[in-house]
Design a protein around this motif. Structure first.
Motif, PDB file in Angstrom:
ATOM      1  N   ARG A   1      38.101  32.920  41.418  1.00  0.00           N
ATOM      2  CA  ARG A   1      39.271  32.771  42.289  1.00  0.00           C
ATOM      3  C   ARG A   1      40.536  33.320  41.620  1.00  0.00           C
ATOM      4  O   ARG A   1      41.309  34.047  42.245  1.00  0.00           O
ATOM      5  CB  ARG A   1      39.455  31.288  42.621  1.00  0.00           C
ATOM      6  CG  ARG A   1      40.645  31.002  43.528  1.00  0.00           C
ATOM      7  CD  ARG A   1      40.882  29.520  43.666  1.00  0.00           C
ATOM      8  NE  ARG A   1      41.146  28.889  42.389  1.00  0.00           N
ATOM      9  CZ  ARG A   1      42.334  28.925  41.790  1.00  0.00           C
ATOM     10  NH1 ARG A   1      43.358  29.551  42.355  1.00  0.00           N
ATOM     11  NH2 ARG A   1      42.512  28.331  40.624  1.00  0.00           N
ATOM     12  N   ARG A   2      40.746  32.978  40.360  1.00  0.00           N
ATOM     13  CA  ARG A   2      41.923  33.470  39.650  1.00  0.00           C
ATOM     14  C   ARG A   2      41.899  34.994  39.529  1.00  0.00           C
ATOM     15  O   ARG A   2      42.934  35.660  39.671  1.00  0.00           O
ATOM     16  CB  ARG A   2      41.997  32.840  38.255  1.00  0.00           C
ATOM     17  CG  ARG A   2      42.340  31.350  38.243  1.00  0.00           C
ATOM     18  CD  ARG A   2      42.304  30.818  36.823  1.00  0.00           C
ATOM     19  NE  ARG A   2      42.614  29.399  36.730  1.00  0.00           N
ATOM     20  CZ  ARG A   2      43.819  28.914  36.520  1.00  0.00           C
ATOM     21  NH1 ARG A   2      44.843  29.739  36.386  1.00  0.00           N
ATOM     22  NH2 ARG A   2      44.025  27.606  36.428  1.00  0.00           N
TER      23      ARG A   2
ATOM     24  N   LEU B   1      29.120  40.667  38.599  1.00  0.00           N
ATOM     25  CA  LEU B   1      30.430  40.069  38.316  1.00  0.00           C
ATOM     26  C   LEU B   1      31.506  40.728  39.177  1.00  0.00           C
ATOM     27  O   LEU B   1      32.323  40.050  39.809  1.00  0.00           O
ATOM     28  CB  LEU B   1      30.749  40.216  36.833  1.00  0.00           C
ATOM     29  CG  LEU B   1      32.069  39.662  36.302  1.00  0.00           C
ATOM     30  CD1 LEU B   1      31.909  39.234  34.838  1.00  0.00           C
ATOM     31  CD2 LEU B   1      33.194  40.683  36.390  1.00  0.00           C
ATOM     32  N   VAL B   2      31.506  42.051  39.207  1.00  0.00           N
ATOM     33  CA  VAL B   2      32.496  42.782  40.004  1.00  0.00           C
ATOM     34  C   VAL B   2      32.314  42.488  41.488  1.00  0.00           C
ATOM     35  O   VAL B   2      33.287  42.295  42.231  1.00  0.00           O
ATOM     36  CB  VAL B   2      32.393  44.297  39.725  1.00  0.00           C
ATOM     37  CG1 VAL B   2      33.373  45.072  40.588  1.00  0.00           C
ATOM     38  CG2 VAL B   2      32.646  44.572  38.245  1.00  0.00           C
ATOM     39  N   GLY B   3      31.075  42.429  41.934  1.00  0.00           N
ATOM     40  CA  GLY B   3      30.820  42.137  43.341  1.00  0.00           C
ATOM     41  C   GLY B   3      31.312  40.763  43.752  1.00  0.00           C
ATOM     42  O   GLY B   3      31.853  40.580  44.852  1.00  0.00           O
ATOM     43  N   ALA B   4      31.159  39.771  42.863  1.00  0.00           N
ATOM     44  CA  ALA B   4      31.613  38.413  43.181  1.00  0.00           C
ATOM     45  C   ALA B   4      33.129  38.347  43.294  1.00  0.00           C
ATOM     46  O   ALA B   4      33.678  37.721  44.211  1.00  0.00           O
ATOM     47  CB  ALA B   4      31.122  37.435  42.119  1.00  0.00           C
ATOM     48  N   VAL B   5      33.842  39.021  42.375  1.00  0.00           N
ATOM     49  CA  VAL B   5      35.306  39.022  42.424  1.00  0.00           C
ATOM     50  C   VAL B   5      35.802  39.804  43.643  1.00  0.00           C
ATOM     51  O   VAL B   5      36.770  39.401  44.304  1.00  0.00           O
ATOM     52  CB  VAL B   5      35.885  39.615  41.124  1.00  0.00           C
ATOM     53  CG1 VAL B   5      37.406  39.664  41.192  1.00  0.00           C
ATOM     54  CG2 VAL B   5      35.442  38.793  39.924  1.00  0.00           C
TER      55      VAL B   5
ATOM     56  N   LEU C   1      38.451  39.941  49.026  1.00  0.00           N
ATOM     57  CA  LEU C   1      38.464  40.249  50.459  1.00  0.00           C
ATOM     58  C   LEU C   1      38.564  38.973  51.291  1.00  0.00           C
ATOM     59  O   LEU C   1      39.222  38.957  52.338  1.00  0.00           O
ATOM     60  CB  LEU C   1      37.203  41.026  50.824  1.00  0.00           C
ATOM     61  CG  LEU C   1      37.067  42.406  50.168  1.00  0.00           C
ATOM     62  CD1 LEU C   1      35.713  43.019  50.489  1.00  0.00           C
ATOM     63  CD2 LEU C   1      38.186  43.337  50.628  1.00  0.00           C
ATOM     64  N   LEU C   2      37.931  37.908  50.826  1.00  0.00           N
ATOM     65  CA  LEU C   2      38.005  36.637  51.542  1.00  0.00           C
ATOM     66  C   LEU C   2      39.436  36.107  51.554  1.00  0.00           C
ATOM     67  O   LEU C   2      39.921  35.622  52.585  1.00  0.00           O
ATOM     68  CB  LEU C   2      37.060  35.623  50.889  1.00  0.00           C
ATOM     69  CG  LEU C   2      37.005  34.229  51.535  1.00  0.00           C
ATOM     70  CD1 LEU C   2      36.532  34.335  52.978  1.00  0.00           C
ATOM     71  CD2 LEU C   2      36.091  33.311  50.734  1.00  0.00           C
TER      72      LEU C   2
END
Length: 591
Positions: free
Chosen positions: A312-313, A344-348, A353-354
Motif C-alpha cells: 500500500r505504501r 512484486l512489481v505486479g502486486a504494487v 491502479l486500485l
C-alpha cells in the motif's frame, strides 16, 4: 572517548590453569569461584570495600579459609576482577566499553559509601555523569553494552539516562554540534569542511539493538522537531546495516534455508519494527526504499500484514519509481528459476491502479491520467529489462502488461520493444506462446517507424505483421513498400495442408486479427491497382461493390462463393479485401 584510571599499584594477578592468584607474601584465605575460574584472594583487601563478601564471610562456619560462589555476578569474572583490583589498589582503566559491567558488578558487591567512603560505586557514578553522558560517542557505546545486561542496566537507570543523552544531542541544531561522530558515506570529506549534515547521527544510532533504536526514534518523532525525511533516512541506514540487500543475488550462506531459525526471526522482527516506524508523511522515505523493504519481506517470509502495508505504501509513490527501483532478485521457490521478482512489481501495480480507481472513480482528470501514463511508461521500460530473463514465463509478462488500462499507453512502441526483446531472447518459443505475447500489442498504436520495423521482423507471427500492414494502409501513412507483404510471405512459407482461416473483425476495437495461414499474400500484384474505383468503392469481383455503410450493419464476415468480404462497423467509404482460390480464372490469369 573518555577514560578513567583508578589505582596506582602494578598488576600482580597471574594465572595458573583455571586459577587466578595475587603475588603476595601472605597466603590467601578466601576463594571466589565464578564460572569455573577460582580466585585465591585475601579477606583484609576485599572485605572493607565489599559489603556482600563481608556478610558472606561472616556467615561462613570456616573462618580460616572461606570459599564463595558468585556465578550470578553481573559481568562475570572480568567485571569481578576489575572490582577486586580496585580493592587491592591495582591500576584499572574504565571507559564506555566496560563501565556498565563494572558498575553493575560493584552494585552487586555493594561497594557503596555505606560500606566505605570513596568506594567504587561513587567514582563510577561521577565518571558516568561527567564524561560518558556528556560525550556523543561514549553515550552510544555505553548504550550498546547495556544489551549484555539489560535488566541490571534498566534497573540502575543506565539505559534510560543514555537514551535521554542521545536524544538530546540529536535534537540539537546541527550548527551547534561540537562532539565527534561517525559519517563515512561517500562525499563526506568535502562536506565536513563546510557544515555538519542534518543526518549526521543516523550512522551511529544504526549500531544499536532494534529495541534501543526504536526507543530513540519514537522519542524523536514525538518531539516533532525533525523533518520526517530525517526519520526516514535513519530507517534507511538501519536497514542497510542489519537486513540483506535483495537487489543483488545473495550467496548461498545468506539464504533463508541455511540461516538459523533464530536469525531469521530476529531479522523479521527488525523488518517489522522498521516498517511500523515509517512516518505517514508522503515522501518521508523513497519509493526505492519501500520496494526494497517489500523484497526483503518476501525473502524473509514476513507476515501478510507487513507485506500488505508495504504494498500500500509503495503504490502511493509508485509513479516516482525508476526501472532500477524495480529490479529485485526473485527468491520464491515457485518462481521457476526466473531471476527478477516480477510478482512484486505486479502486486504494487495492481494496488496503484486500485487506488486510482478509488480516488477518481469514473473520472478522466488530467492528474490521474498523467500519473497512470507515467507508470505505464515505467512498466514498459521494466518489461524490456525482464524480457531478457531466459526463464521468465510469457504468462507473467503478459499479466503485467495487460494490467495497465488502455489510457496508460498513448502508443505501443515501448511495449513492442519489450515483445521484440523477449522473442529475441527466447528463440524456441512455441507458436501459441508467441501469439499470446503479441496479443498485448495494439497495432493501431504503433508509430510508422515501428510498423516498418515490425513488418520486417521475422520473429513476429505472420498474423501480427498482417495487422500492422492493414492498419498502416488504412490510415494512409504507411512507410512500407507494397511488395513487403509478398516478401514476407516468401520468407515464411506455410503448410499447404492448413485450411484457410477467416479474417476476424472486432467491431468494438476495430481490431483485425488475421491467422498466420491466411493467403492474402497470394493476391496478384496487379490486382492491387484494380480494386479502387473513382466512386470510392472497392471492387471485389466483376461488377461487385460493397460500401462500408452497407456492411456496417452486422460487423460480421460473409463468404459468397470464392469472395470474402470484411465488414467494419461505424466507418465511412467502401473497402473490401478479396481472396481468390487457385481455380479463380482471374487469379490464374494474374499468375
Amino acid at each position: 572517548m573518555k577514560f578513567m584510571k583508578l589505582g596506582t599499584r602494578p598488576d600482580t594477578f597471574y594465572t595458573e590453569e583455571a586459577t587466578r592468584t595475587v603475588l603476595s607474601d601472605v597466603s590467601s584465605d578466601v576463594t571466589i569461584k565464578i564460572n569455573n575460574i577460582s580466585y585465591l584472594l585475601h579477606k583484609h583487601q576485599l572485605l572493607p570495600k565489599c559489603g556482600l563478601l563481608r556478610r558472606l564471610c561472616s556467615n561462613s562456619e570456616d573462618s580460616e579459609n572461606v570459599t564463595l560462589y558468585l556465578d550470578d555476578i553481573p559481568g562475570g569474572e572480568d567485571a569481578f576482577e576489575l572490582c577486586a583490583k580496585f580493592c587491592y589498589g591495582i591500576t584499572i582503566n574504565l571507559s564506555a566499553h566496560n563501565i556498565v559491567a563494572v558498575f553493575c558488578a560493584s552494585k552487586f558487591l555493594r561497594m557503596t559509601e555505606d560500606t566505605e567512603k570513596g568506594n567504587l560505586v561513587l567514582k563510577l557514578e561521577a565518571f558516568f555523569d561527567s564524561c560518558i553522558l556528556e560525550g556523543w560517542k561514549d553515550s552510544i557505546l555505553t548504550l550498546q553494552t547495556t544489551g549484555k545486561l539489560p535488566e541490571w542496566s534498566q534497573n540502575l537507570g543506565i539505559t534510560r539516562r543514555c537514551i535521554d543523552s542521545v536524544i538530546e544531542k540529536i535534537l540539537t541544531p546541527p550548527a551547534k554540534v561540537t562532539w565527534s561522530y561517525t559519517y563515512t558515506r561517500p562525499g563526506y570529506a568535502q562536506k565536513r569542511r563546510q557544515f555538519v549534515p542534518k543526518d549526521w547521527w543516523t550512522e551511529d544510532v544504526s549500531d544499536l539493538d532494534i529495541d534501543l533504536f526504536r526507543c530513540i526514534i519514537t522519542a524523536i518523532r514525538s518531539a516533532n522537531t525533525l523533518l520526517p525525511q530525517l526519520i526516514g533516512e535513519a530507517l534507511h541506514v538501519y536497514t542497510c546495516r542489519w537486513l540483506p540487500d535483495t537487489t543483488k543475488s545473495l550467496p548461498p550462506e545468506t539464504t533463508s534455508v541455511s540461516q538459523t531459525e533464530d536469525d531469521v526471526d530476529r531479522k523479521k522482527r527488525i523488518l517489522e519494527t522498521v516498517v511500523s516506524m515509517i512516518p505517514a508523511d508522503r515522501g518521508s522515505v523513497s519509493i526505492g526504499f519501500l520496494l526494497r523493504l517489500l523484497s526483503i519481506a518476501n525473502f524473509l517470509g514476513a507476515s501478510p500484514m507487513t507485506k500488505a502495508d508495504l504494498i500500500r505504501r509503495s503504490s502511493v509513490q509508485f509513479e516516482e519509481a525508476t526501472v532500477n527501483d524495480l529490479l529485485f532478485h526473485s527468491h520464491s521457490s515457485s518462481s521457476g528459476g526466473h531471476f527478477y521478482d516480477i510478482d512484486l512489481v505486479g502486486a504494487v501495480l495492481e494496488s496503484f491502479l486500485l487506488q486510482c480507481r478509488r480516488q477518481h472513480p469514473g473520472e478522466q482528470q488530467d492528474q490521474p491520467v498523467r500519473l497512470i501514463r507515467k507508470v505505464g511508461k515505467l512498466i514498459d521500460s521494466y518489461l524490456q529489462v525482464v524480457a531478457r530473463d531466459i526463464n521468465m514465463p510469457v504468462s507473467k509478462v503478459v499479466s503485467v502488461a495487460e494490467a495497465l488500462p488502455q489510457i496508460a499507453r498513448p502508443d505501443h512502441d515501448d511495449l513492442y520493444k519489450a515483445v521484440n526483446i523477449y522473442l529475441k531472447e527466447h528463440p524456441d518459443l512455441a507458436k501459441g506462446e508467441k501469439k499470446l505475447l503479441c496479443s498485448i500489442l495494439d497495432c493501431q498504436k504503433l508509430s510508422p517507424e515501428t510498423c516498418a520495423h515490425a513488418v520486417r521482423n521475422e520473429r513476429l507471427p505472420l498474423r501480427t505483421v498482417v495487422q500492422v500492414l492493414f492498419f498502416e494502409q488504412e490510415r494512409g501513412t504507411s512507410k512500407i513498400p507494397p511488395q513487403e507483404l509478398l516478401l514476407r510471405k516468401q520468407r515464411l512459407p506455410m503448410s499447404r495442408g492448413d485450411p484457410p482461416s477467416k479474417l476476424k473483425v472486432s467491431s468494438s476495437e476495430k481490431f483485425r486479427q488475421v491467422e498466420e495461414d491466411t493467403t492474402i499474400a497470394g493476391i496478384p500484384k496487379r490486382s492491387h491497382h484494380r480494386t479502387t474505383k473513382s466512386d470510392g468503392k472497392l471492387m471485389v469481383g466483376p461488377e461487385q461493390y460493397v460500401s462500408r455503410k452497407e456492411a456496417g450493419q452486422t460487423g460480421e464476415i460473409l463468404d459468397k462463393g470464392r469472395v470474402t468480404l470484411i465488414r467494419e462497423e461505424g466507418t465511412s467509404g467502401s473497402k473490401a479485401i478479396q481472396r481468390k482460390t487457385k481455380s479463380d480464372p482471374v487469379h490464374s490469369k494474374g499468375r
